[in-house]
Design a protein around this motif. Sequence first.
Motif, short mmCIF file in Angstrom:
data_model
loop_
_atom_site.label_atom_id
_atom_site.label_comp_id
_atom_site.label_asym_id
_atom_site.label_seq_id
_atom_site.Cartn_x
_atom_site.Cartn_y
_atom_site.Cartn_z
N GLU A 203 0.79 -1.23 0.00
CA GLU A 203 0.00 0.00 0.00
C GLU A 203 0.81 1.26 0.00
O GLU A 203 0.36 2.29 -0.53
CB GLU A 203 -0.89 0.02 1.24
CG GLU A 203 -2.20 -0.64 1.04
CD GLU A 203 -3.13 -0.34 2.19
OE1 GLU A 203 -3.32 -1.24 3.02
OE2 GLU A 203 -3.64 0.77 2.25
N TYR A 240 0.92 -3.12 4.78
CA TYR A 240 1.62 -1.85 4.94
C TYR A 240 2.76 -2.07 5.90
O TYR A 240 2.67 -1.73 7.07
CB TYR A 240 0.66 -0.79 5.47
CG TYR A 240 1.07 0.63 5.17
CD1 TYR A 240 2.34 1.10 5.48
CD2 TYR A 240 0.19 1.52 4.59
CE1 TYR A 240 2.72 2.41 5.21
CE2 TYR A 240 0.55 2.82 4.33
CZ TYR A 240 1.81 3.26 4.64
OH TYR A 240 2.16 4.55 4.37
N PRO B 455 10.04 4.24 12.58
CA PRO B 455 8.79 4.57 11.88
C PRO B 455 7.89 5.48 12.71
O PRO B 455 7.74 5.29 13.91
CB PRO B 455 8.12 3.21 11.65
CG PRO B 455 8.93 2.21 12.35
CD PRO B 455 10.19 2.81 12.84
N LEU B 457 4.08 6.92 13.10
CA LEU B 457 2.69 6.66 12.73
C LEU B 457 1.81 7.78 13.29
O LEU B 457 1.86 8.06 14.47
CB LEU B 457 2.22 5.33 13.31
CG LEU B 457 2.77 4.05 12.74
CD1 LEU B 457 4.14 3.75 13.28
CD2 LEU B 457 1.86 2.90 13.08
N ASP B 520 5.50 8.05 8.24
CA ASP B 520 5.50 6.81 7.47
C ASP B 520 4.09 6.32 7.18
O ASP B 520 3.85 5.74 6.14
CB ASP B 520 6.24 5.72 8.25
CG ASP B 520 7.73 5.97 8.25
OD1 ASP B 520 8.29 6.20 9.33
OD2 ASP B 520 8.30 5.97 7.16
N LEU B 521 3.18 6.54 8.10
CA LEU B 521 1.86 5.93 7.96
C LEU B 521 0.83 6.77 8.68
O LEU B 521 1.10 7.30 9.75
CB LEU B 521 1.91 4.53 8.58
CG LEU B 521 0.65 3.71 8.74
CD1 LEU B 521 0.07 3.45 7.40
CD2 LEU B 521 1.00 2.41 9.41
N ILE B 529 -3.26 4.60 5.41
CA ILE B 529 -2.89 5.25 4.16
C ILE B 529 -1.57 5.98 4.31
O ILE B 529 -1.21 6.39 5.41
CB ILE B 529 -3.98 6.27 3.71
CG1 ILE B 529 -4.24 7.30 4.79
CG2 ILE B 529 -5.25 5.56 3.35
CD1 ILE B 529 -5.15 8.41 4.33
N PRO B 530 -0.82 6.15 3.21
CA PRO B 530 0.36 7.00 3.29
C PRO B 530 -0.05 8.46 3.37
O PRO B 530 -1.15 8.82 2.97
CB PRO B 530 1.09 6.71 1.98
CG PRO B 530 0.07 6.18 1.07
CD PRO B 530 -0.98 5.54 1.89
N CYS B 531 0.83 9.28 3.88
CA CYS B 531 0.47 10.68 4.14
C CYS B 531 0.09 11.43 2.88
O CYS B 531 -0.67 12.39 2.92
CB CYS B 531 1.66 11.37 4.79
SG CYS B 531 1.19 12.44 6.13
#
Lengths: 303, 545
Positions: A203, A240, B455, B457, B520-521, B529-531
């Motif tokens: 994703e 993801y 990472p 989030l 990252d997320l 979703i990605p940013c």
Amino acid sequence: MDKDELVEYFRTQVRQDPEVPSAVAAIRTLLEFLKRDQTGETILGLRENLTQTIRRLEEADSSVAVSSGGELFLRFISLTSLEHPDLSQCKKVMVERGELFLKKISLSRSKVAKLCHTFIKDGAKILTHSSSRVVLKVLESAAADKKRFTVYVTESQPDSAGRQMADKLQNLNIPVTVVLDAAVGYIMEKVDLVIVGAEGVVESGGIINKIGTYQLAVCSKAHNKPFYVVAESFKFVRLYPLNQQDVPERFKYKADTLKAVEDLAEEHPMIDYTPPSLITLLFTDLGVLTPSAVSDELIKLYL
Amino acid sequence: MADCGEPDGPGNKDDITRSKNEGKELTKEEKQRLRKQKKHQKKQKERKNEKGPSETEKDKTPVSLLPPPQPVATQKAPSALPAPASAPIPVPASAPFHSSPAPSPADKPAKSKAELKAERRARQETDRAAKQPGSSSSGIKTKVPLSELNPVVKRLPEHVQVDDPAVVKRLAKKLERQQTLPYGASNKIPLRSDYGYKVSLFSHLHQYSRKAPLTQLLSIPSTVIHPSIVRLGLQYSQGIVAGSNARSVALLHAFKQVIRDYTTPPNEELSRDLVNKLKPYISFLNQCRPLSASMGNAIKYIKKEISNIPSQCKEEEAKTKLLTCIDRYIEEKIVLAAKAISKYAIEKISDGDVILVYGYSSLVNNILCEAFEKSRKFRVIVVDSRPRLEGREALRRLVQRGISCTYVLISALSYILPEVSKVFLGAHALLANGYVMSRVGTSQIALVARTYNVPVLVCCETYKFCERVQTDSFVSNELDDPDDLMVTRKGKTQLENWQDVSSLGLLNLVYDVTPPDFVDLVITDLGMIPCTSVPVVLRVKNLDQ
């Protein structure tokens, strides 16, 4: 159709046509199951059975592509409302749509090849990793287009898949050299571009591929060489991962290893994850995408 | 507004009083006319009080582009302005223009709708013409020439133009106009004044002092502002209710109370009048503390729901409908969204994780508590910063659950980050270009985490997504009370007399923006979703509506 029959059918498919992507073979098996299935009484029951079948197939071949192909198949056949009150009617409609889906994705490899070969210029030096049938198709169409280029392939241990790739390329009369996995940094300054296949596209826009791809990507970024990925759209998967550790265990090792071995920490993983920041472009049958556009496409496919 | 016609002749009033006396129900037309009369009277009174003779002069030189069928006494020669292409006619109720028929009340029925429309258009143009030469002050406004169609004029919001005196004056006037009762200036919403020396980079923003809450300037009983709104405003400005979810929920509950206590005045429609009633409340709350993006979205939703109430709906029915709408909004967008986000986030927490959180985010706390219930083994590092020290609240709640925590200040961030496996951050809003707006210090954490390859989030509900675009933390922000930065240690307060030092400014920023490359997320109720995919979600949401 019970478990062993399924797996046998799947294996026969793969054996008969070695060129077919494993996801396509899986989908063919699912379609066959759908045709033969007598036990489903409701649509929900049918979906349950299909989901179970996908699980069993994953046990047979643990690659990401089987899982993503299976899930996409499920979505595709049940996405629009099935209004027929009769279950057999519904099943017929599902089977028809399944065939349609299968036909569409069989053509995807050639679509990708058509898009990508224009990015290979005359006199280019290409670096690729391990053995990928999509990359082979791309190089084939570039050669058919009368372009002259040389290819470097990494040997890709532990199964030396790179050597098989080199043999296939030699049969196409493309000059090819096999390099050690450790020599990627050494060779990077000579090459113009890097093309790899993918087992799964996640994703975030990153890819899951044979181990060693991440290294290749980091090196090419350091040398500012473009890093291209070629993948069909049925490889898009709803994972993801945040880093290497976050990739689920069931994808990292071959199916036989997962079943046989107790302590997976002893085994060496077969795949790794390349984050989207290292990828320049992805060539898919949906078009040429940047890594951030993959999420867009996934939202369209899955939501 | 152009004073084109004579003020309402006695004929109109007679008509209406006549029908009232006869006990007939006023027709829609008459209701509209009454409303316009009232507005016109208000405007006239204001004008007489404030403007000098020059303004009234200007008003008295109207421009008539289409000769009205019945010539109006004070109209002069047609102007040099070109005829408008097709200026859209505003909704009659909301237009402040007075389009009463010309002074021959006996001919009223004879005037067709088209002629009324033409007159109204003429009035609009005059008013726009009258305004044009007068608005030389703010060059920032992008006013399109008159010859175009009604343009989409994008104005800068006033809260980022505090150093422009013309804008401030305009705001004061707007607050005055928002009184709902037609008597005197004592019922207006007060304008809060700025406090202390402002650092030059941020001089375009408001800076208020907590010691001077807006509510002190209100008279008791306040007839303009509903008491629950006054209470809410006070809670906001004193920091009793803080955090974007808490503020939105408190706002919605206060609006529910307002709706319960509301009665439609005679000759008005609920759908229009209630929206107008809410406007001064919203201005008041904005003065107490600038509205957050989530509150803005909630208000938009309520306004839409109110204006969608059909006019034949009875008042009680309408009110219950609105109350259920608000309850559903809170339930869906906040409570259930939190559950969905926890479900996704728990997949990302593995055993043995060391999770870093910053400040107090209700959503992140929720996630960690749920993960702990599901027996994930992890420990938490809470990072905190002055002057709010919100991390202490987060720490208290987590420790109560039995989660093992560590507490550091933000200055120790690079020391502790090598131990961390993941960073969970909350967000105040997610902007359309993928930037994350959150408590000041968040972008610092994201930056250092990126350097250590940890990472990051971000957890955010979709109702906090806003269409704004911002690339830096300067253009739009909030300045908190500068006195909060003073600290007393060992009996000495170092910055006690900071006001006396003329070159010293204290800056207490509230928000900052983090670029999407550091994130990252993003975990939302729609999934992970990605940013960079925030505009896709906004697009999908707009399609749904």
